[in-house]
Design a protein around this motif. Structure first.
Motif, mmCIF file in Angstrom:
data_model
loop_
_atom_site.group_PDB
_atom_site.id
_atom_site.type_symbol
_atom_site.label_atom_id
_atom_site.label_comp_id
_atom_site.label_asym_id
_atom_site.label_seq_id
_atom_site.Cartn_x
_atom_site.Cartn_y
_atom_site.Cartn_z
ATOM 1 N N LYS A 103 0.765 -1.035 -0.003
ATOM 2 C CA LYS A 103 -0.078 -0.015 -0.024
ATOM 3 C C LYS A 103 1.001 1.272 0.019
ATOM 4 N N GLU A 104 0.747 2.166 -1.052
ATOM 5 C CA GLU A 104 1.760 3.254 -1.109
ATOM 6 C C GLU A 104 0.937 4.383 -0.580
ATOM 7 N N GLU A 105 1.951 5.236 0.069
ATOM 8 C CA GLU A 105 1.127 6.301 0.645
ATOM 9 C C GLU A 105 2.325 7.477 0.551
ATOM 10 N N THR A 106 1.931 8.604 0.721
ATOM 11 C CA THR A 106 3.104 9.671 0.993
ATOM 12 C C THR A 106 3.471 9.936 2.274
ATOM 13 N N TYR A 107 4.703 9.905 2.492
ATOM 14 C CA TYR A 107 5.302 9.784 3.953
ATOM 15 C C TYR A 107 4.686 11.251 4.534
ATOM 16 N N THR A 108 4.163 10.908 5.752
ATOM 17 C CA THR A 108 3.859 12.097 6.437
ATOM 18 C C THR A 108 4.154 11.973 8.001
ATOM 19 N N LEU A 109 4.940 11.209 8.299
ATOM 20 C CA LEU A 109 5.526 11.237 9.823
ATOM 21 C C LEU A 109 6.353 12.325 10.101
ATOM 22 N N SER A 110 6.538 12.937 11.269
ATOM 23 C CA SER A 110 7.388 13.745 11.649
ATOM 24 C C SER A 110 7.921 13.423 13.000
ATOM 25 N N LEU A 111 9.199 14.124 13.571
ATOM 26 C CA LEU A 111 9.566 13.854 14.847
ATOM 27 C C LEU A 111 8.730 14.550 15.880
ATOM 28 N N THR A 151 0.982 1.581 16.810
ATOM 29 C CA THR A 151 2.181 1.216 16.446
ATOM 30 C C THR A 151 2.209 -0.184 16.325
ATOM 31 N N ILE A 152 3.264 -0.839 16.138
ATOM 32 C CA ILE A 152 3.411 -2.278 15.879
ATOM 33 C C ILE A 152 4.822 -2.817 16.583
ATOM 34 N N PRO A 153 4.624 -3.628 17.647
ATOM 35 C CA PRO A 153 5.898 -4.079 18.210
ATOM 36 C C PRO A 153 6.881 -4.699 17.340
ATOM 37 N N PHE A 154 8.256 -4.397 17.526
ATOM 38 C CA PHE A 154 9.325 -4.803 16.955
ATOM 39 C C PHE A 154 9.491 -6.291 16.725
ATOM 40 N N GLU A 155 9.193 -6.848 17.780
ATOM 41 C CA GLU A 155 9.476 -8.437 17.984
ATOM 42 C C GLU A 155 8.407 -9.121 17.067
ATOM 43 N N VAL A 156 7.256 -8.575 16.689
ATOM 44 C CA VAL A 156 6.337 -9.162 15.957
ATOM 45 C C VAL A 156 6.724 -9.049 14.475
ATOM 46 N N ILE A 157 7.065 -7.995 14.154
ATOM 47 C CA ILE A 157 7.714 -7.657 12.642
ATOM 48 C C ILE A 157 8.783 -8.470 12.139
ATOM 49 N N VAL A 158 9.912 -8.710 13.433
ATOM 50 C CA VAL A 158 11.018 -9.465 12.813
ATOM 51 C C VAL A 158 10.806 -11.083 13.062
ATOM 52 N N ASP A 159 9.926 -11.379 13.379
ATOM 53 C CA ASP A 159 9.372 -12.773 13.665
ATOM 54 C C ASP A 159 8.797 -13.218 12.444
ATOM 55 N N VAL A 160 9.469 -13.728 11.487
ATOM 56 C CA VAL A 160 8.926 -14.054 10.198
ATOM 57 C C VAL A 160 8.189 -15.427 10.055
ATOM 58 N N ARG A 161 8.283 -16.016 11.211
ATOM 59 C CA ARG A 161 7.509 -17.251 11.293
ATOM 60 C C ARG A 161 5.877 -17.239 11.478
ATOM 61 N N ILE A 183 9.983 0.126 18.154
ATOM 62 C CA ILE A 183 8.489 -0.142 17.767
ATOM 63 C C ILE A 183 8.530 0.571 16.256
ATOM 64 N N TYR A 184 7.390 0.178 15.673
ATOM 65 C CA TYR A 184 7.172 0.464 14.147
ATOM 66 C C TYR A 184 5.926 1.510 14.278
ATOM 67 N N VAL A 185 5.876 2.508 13.781
ATOM 68 C CA VAL A 185 4.797 3.657 13.857
ATOM 69 C C VAL A 185 4.226 3.634 12.361
ATOM 70 N N THR A 186 2.795 3.540 12.484
ATOM 71 C CA THR A 186 2.169 3.793 11.117
ATOM 72 C C THR A 186 2.425 5.286 10.628
ATOM 73 N N ASN A 187 2.270 5.402 9.362
ATOM 74 C CA ASN A 187 2.358 6.410 8.601
ATOM 75 C C ASN A 187 1.518 7.640 8.981
ATOM 76 N N ASP A 188 0.161 7.352 9.642
ATOM 77 C CA ASP A 188 -0.514 8.371 10.161
ATOM 78 C C ASP A 188 -0.125 8.718 11.568
ATOM 79 N N GLY A 189 0.616 8.019 12.244
ATOM 80 C CA GLY A 189 0.970 8.275 13.738
ATOM 81 C C GLY A 189 -0.068 7.726 14.521
ATOM 82 N N THR A 190 -1.030 6.977 14.349
ATOM 83 C CA THR A 190 -1.949 6.778 15.329
ATOM 84 C C THR A 190 -1.807 5.337 15.698
#
Length: 256
Positions: free
Chosen positions: A171-179, A221-231, A212-219
């Motif tokens: 799903k392609e989106e325009t990057y909108t996150l900021s610090l 998050t996704i835990p890092f350990e869930v993302i890296v576990d490819v099983r 953690i991973y933050v979704t593009n709209d900033g609303t």
């Protein structure tokens, strides 16, 4: 032997120039990847003709070709010559060790497109490493491709790990996150850990930022350990208990 299996064996023999080898054993395996698709793989172990049995420790002898192929796509997932030694005749050879030609070969073998689905990560003597990307942007969890070759340009190792999703799956989106938008998450991710020092035999308090991973709209998050576990896994959400205490102790040993 099933004719379909025999066809793939003959295909591998021709592809990697294994006239000086004999098929010692083969097996079928099944696993489920991160997108919950079932993958069936044929694994072949080819011994050099002058070798008739494994080493005394049970390992494969030098020069053994271990090749895996996806039964559905008929794409090779790996081809590894043990200890980097190959007796292949008229197999895969990269003339002049040209990186561009190696990349073209990878594209033909995998069906992937360079700089769109994978890009060069590291180049060293006799080895090229690539990482998964989408339109040149790194992704996570990252798939990777590795190619090794000897001084003569003969392939000694090739492996592909990861799913490398097609354009239709992204799903392609325009990057909108900021610090400023994610600043409040920083304090929430700050964790106090007790780091052990074996030399001083004590614990030291250490502050660290948990990834953690933050979704593009900033609303969300996704835990890092869930993302890296490819099983692929099934969440049971059930407490495990037992009737008798576990009194066995493990003795620490140094191993080779």
């Amino acid at each position: 032997m099933d004719s379909r299996i025999q066809e793939l064996i003959d295909f591998a023999r021709t592809k990697f120039g294994l006239e000086n080898y004999h098929l010692e054993r083969h097996s079928l395996s099944r696993n489920v990847h991160i997108f919950n698709d079932t993958i069936y793989t044929l694994c072949m172990e080819w011994f050099p003709n002058q070798v008739t049995e494994q080493e005394e420790d049970g390992s494969n002898p030098e020069g053994t070709a271990i090749i895996e192929i996806n039964l559905t796509t008929r794409k090779f997932e790996s081809a590894i010559f043990v200890m980097g030694k190959t007796y292949a005749k008229d197999g895969v050879t990269f003339a002049n060790l040209d990186t561009k030609k190696i990349i073209k070969w990878i594209e033909r073998e995998t069906g992937l497109t360079y700089r769109k689905q994978f890009q060069l990560h590291k180049k060293s003597e006799g080895e090229l490493q690539f990482k998964e990307c989408f339109e040149g942007v790194a992704v996570s969890p990252s798939g990777f491709i590795e190619v090794k070759f000897n001084q003569e340009g003969k392939l000694t190792s090739f492996s592909v790990h990861g799913q490398f999703p097609s354009k239709e799956m992204v799903k392609e989106e325009t990057y909108t996150l900021s610090l400023e938008a994610v600043e409040h998450l920083t304090k929430e991710q700050l964790k106090l850990l007790e780091f052990p020092s074996y030399e001083q035999k004590k614990l030291f308090p250490v502050y660290a930022v948990e990834e953690i991973y933050v979704t593009n709209d900033g609303t969300s998050t996704i835990p890092f350990e869930v993302i890296v576990d490819v099983r692929s896994y099934l969440k049971i959400d059930k407490t495990i208990d037992w009737d008798e205490p576990i009194n066995e102790r493990f003795e620490r040993k140094e191993i080779s």
